[in-house]
Design a protein around this motif. Structure first.
Motif, mmCIF file in Angstrom:
data_model
loop_
_atom_site.group_PDB
_atom_site.id
_atom_site.type_symbol
_atom_site.label_atom_id
_atom_site.label_comp_id
_atom_site.label_asym_id
_atom_site.label_seq_id
_atom_site.Cartn_x
_atom_site.Cartn_y
_atom_site.Cartn_z
ATOM 1 N N TRP A 172 0.855 -1.189 0.000
ATOM 2 C CA TRP A 172 0.000 0.000 0.000
ATOM 3 C C TRP A 172 0.885 1.231 0.000
ATOM 4 O O TRP A 172 1.663 1.465 0.925
ATOM 5 C CB TRP A 172 -0.895 -0.011 1.234
ATOM 6 N N THR B 281 3.533 -1.621 4.081
ATOM 7 C CA THR B 281 3.169 -0.220 3.914
ATOM 8 C C THR B 281 4.348 0.547 3.331
ATOM 9 O O THR B 281 5.508 0.262 3.627
ATOM 10 C CB THR B 281 2.762 0.402 5.256
ATOM 11 N N ILE C 80 -5.259 -0.913 7.836
ATOM 12 C CA ILE C 80 -4.585 0.288 7.348
ATOM 13 C C ILE C 80 -5.191 1.531 8.001
ATOM 14 O O ILE C 80 -4.499 2.471 8.385
ATOM 15 C CB ILE C 80 -4.706 0.386 5.806
#
Length: 349
Positions: free
Chosen positions: A124, A146, A344
């Motif tokens: 992400w 991430t 998230i």
């Protein structure tokens, strides 16, 4: 005459044949006695060590539709052993898929819909703050790594950083003929930065560039801002580590002292020397800040102190996103045990 030549040729052939027999005898004798190793002779027959398979890294979308060169990583980012692509037909073979949040956030249907290969990393990626990252809820339990400006990301991709140099860098300050500049494109009257500017302008003249304000051609961006002593590096939202190109590019690249409005001074000092910037929180009022800038304008020695750190450090602000993506290669090769980020939304707030 002809017969003599043939005789000589026969003698020469006999000589070379005898010589080869003698050399062969001693050669194989030495081999038998262990003085010559078979591997020394048949080295080409020894199989080479197989290379590690290339890791395919799939960019699911170009970030904001902006293309840039792939597989051309800057020297400080090791891209060996990886192949970057935007070809979705390689999805099933990809070791990692990079999902740029703002390009897939409108619907879960924008995410890959094919069956996910075992242990494929979904990454992400965002450079926007939590205030500008909507709809992260449908990515729960889908993301493995991430990749953001936050220092606690799996792949840390800041807007800029400082690098040490050998002291030979030119630290002469460009001539400054103007006082304060601010470039703003997103004018939100309810934001803290616009409200603060509303107070500051009563005590300090600020040249404001951007939409429906002073024009600033892209090709003259730094040239124009370099004329100013100070630059208002005011962030559009306040979040941990959210220190953007407003500081790294607009201010530091133009040799203007950054006047920052963003996270706390302590947060800025994680990435910058304390005397490299001025924080609005250092003053109880906007008038106090204005008075301080006016005083610095009249005192060249005090103004120059904000540049002493450049004697050993230089700011770096990558112009392209390829340097951020290049970091994926190293991260994938050194990735921890395969795991999934539970939320998230809860992490990125």
């Amino acid at each position: 005459m002809e017969l003599k030549i043939q005789t000589l040729s026969f003698k020469h052939c006999l000589f070379f044949f005898t010589f080869q027999v003698v050399v062969a005898f001693f050669f194989f004798s030495a081999t038998f006695q262990g003085k010559v190793k078979p591997d020394d002779i048949f080295v080409t027959d020894v199989p080479s060590k197989p290379e590690e398979p290339v890791k395919i890294i799939l960019l699911w979308t170009w970030p904001f539709g902006t293309a840039f060169p792939l597989n051309q990583c800057p020297s400080q980012f090791d891209g060996t052993g990886c192949f970057f692509t935007v070809n979705r037909s390689l999805y099933s073979e990809a070791a990692a898929v990079v999902l740029h949040s703002r390009d897939v956030c409108s619907s879960k249907n924008q995410l890959p819909q094919m069956q996910r290969p075992p242990n494929q990393y979904w990454i992400w990626f965002t450079m926007e703050s939590p205030s500008h990252n909507p709809n992260t809820g449908f990515m729960e339990k889908l993301i493995n790594l991430t990749m953001t400006y936050r220092a606690d990301s799996d792949i840390f991709t800041p807007y800029g950083w400082l690098e040490r140099h050998d002291g030979t860098e030119n630290v002469s300050i460009p001539e400054k003929t103007k006082l304060v500049a601010w470039v703003v494109s997103n004018w939100n009257p309810n934001s803290r930065r616009v409200k603060y500017y509303g107070e500051l302008k009563n005590h300090l003249a600020v040249d404001v560039f951007g939409n429906q304000r002073l024009p600033l051609p892209r090709e003259k961006h730094i040239e124009t801002l370099s004329k100013y002593k100070f630059y208002l590096a005011f962030e559009n939202s306040i979040h941990e580590d959210y220190i953007t190109e407003k500081l790294w590019h607009n201010a530091l690249a133009s040799w203007a002292v950054p006047v920052v409005l963003g996270p706390t001074r302590a947060n800025y000092e994680r990435f910058l020397p304390p005397d490299a910037f001025i924080h609005v929180d250092d003053f109880p009022t906007a008038k106090g800040l204005a008075d301080y800038l006016h005083a610095l304008d009249k005192d060249d020695n005090r103004h120059k102190q904000y540049f002493y750190w450049r004697r050993s450090l230089k700011p770096v602000a990558p112009a392209r996103l390829n340097s951020h993506y290049c970091k994926v290669c190293k991260a994938i090769k050194e990735a921890p045990s395969y795991r999934t980020v539970p939320s998230i939304t809860n992490w990125f707030k």
